[in-house]
Design a protein around this motif. Sequence first.
Motif, PDB file in Angstrom:
ATOM      1  N   GLU A 136       0.825  -1.214   0.000  1.00 22.37           N
ATOM      2  CA  GLU A 136       0.000   0.000   0.000  1.00 22.37           C
ATOM      3  C   GLU A 136       0.851   1.253   0.000  1.00 22.37           C
ATOM      4  OE1 GLU A 136      -3.581   2.069   2.665  1.00 22.37           O
ATOM      5  OE2 GLU A 136      -2.973  -0.011   3.032  1.00 22.37           O
ATOM      6  N   ARG A 195       2.489   1.667  -3.453  1.00 16.61           N
ATOM      7  CA  ARG A 195       1.462   2.091  -4.420  1.00 16.61           C
ATOM      8  C   ARG A 195       1.165   3.580  -4.274  1.00 16.61           C
ATOM      9  NH1 ARG A 195      -3.984   0.713  -2.323  1.00 16.61           N
ATOM     10  NH2 ARG A 195      -3.724   2.823  -1.492  1.00 16.61           N
ATOM     11  N   ASP A 196       0.966   4.037  -3.043  1.00 17.30           N
ATOM     12  CA  ASP A 196       0.660   5.455  -2.817  1.00 17.30           C
ATOM     13  C   ASP A 196       1.833   6.350  -3.217  1.00 17.30           C
ATOM     14  OD1 ASP A 196      -1.827   4.776  -1.878  1.00 17.30           O
ATOM     15  OD2 ASP A 196      -1.298   4.939   0.248  1.00 17.30           O
ATOM     16  N   GLN A 246      -0.244  -4.620  -5.159  1.00 15.14           N
ATOM     17  CA  GLN A 246      -1.421  -3.810  -5.478  1.00 15.14           C
ATOM     18  C   GLN A 246      -1.268  -3.125  -6.843  1.00 15.14           C
ATOM     19  OE1 GLN A 246      -3.005  -1.308  -2.425  1.00 15.14           O
ATOM     20  NE2 GLN A 246      -2.751  -2.841  -0.812  1.00 15.14           N
TER      21      GLN A 246
END
Length: 285
Positions: free
Chosen positions: A174, A177-178, A205
Amino acid sequence: MTSSGAPVPGPAVPWKGRRHGPRKDRQWARAWSPEQIARRLPIDFPDDKAMRISHEAIYQALFVQSRGALRRELTACLRTGRVLRVPRARVRRRGQGFVSPEIMISERPAEAADRAVPGHWEGDLILGLGSSAIGTLVERSTRFTMLLHLPRLAGHGENPRMKNGPALAGHGAEAVRDAITRTIITLPEELRRSLTWDQGAEMAQHDRLKIDAGVQVYFCDPQSPWQRGTNENTNGLLRQYFPKGTDLSIHSADEIAAVAAALNARPRKALRWKTPAEALDELLP
């Protein structure tokens, strides 16, 4: 320096005992090679014939001086910080369930392989002590580099750890990805065509990344780092600033951005001695 030219002092880097000896302390600097310096002088000083020197002359000067008192100072300026080569560690065999045949590198558009069309990126993580990490993104045609700040999350190092909680080291799926989304969406859509990564769990992701950042993700074959050759080369250059065996979490976002600016202002032979920043500027509207 920052992109505006303000100097950024490198942080005090703590070393882990045995790591310090063979690699020595290094300096944060522009770190241009003698050939880059020699080839760039005619571009920066086209009318000044006095500003000419061959890279062989620079090497000869360094070789002679290195016999004396400057040897240790010169070693500190080396990108790797060591004189002898060290064998590469063997890559662990990894298989990830989120990788399917249709997103393997063999399915990547041919335009990405020949570097004819900009907007195809390669990415990876460089790792440090304590599971610290910095993300790297490199554009294949211009060699333009963007770095991802991946700070540790609150609660890292505390016991007991939350079961099935997020990866507190800062480079879980996560967080990566961010960070990629936040960084790459600053570019025009035509410069966000694809991203090639290895089969690390930090890219689990990738489906969500494709939606958020508008970039198609492809994965290399196992144990095939040469399929991201541009990124591997850049990671090697970055190790002057972020040496192996050190804690990468001590670097702030501003310091990481300053390192990216230094790489993007370094002339490249593959770009006919333009800098990555100049090559990217030519592509922007």
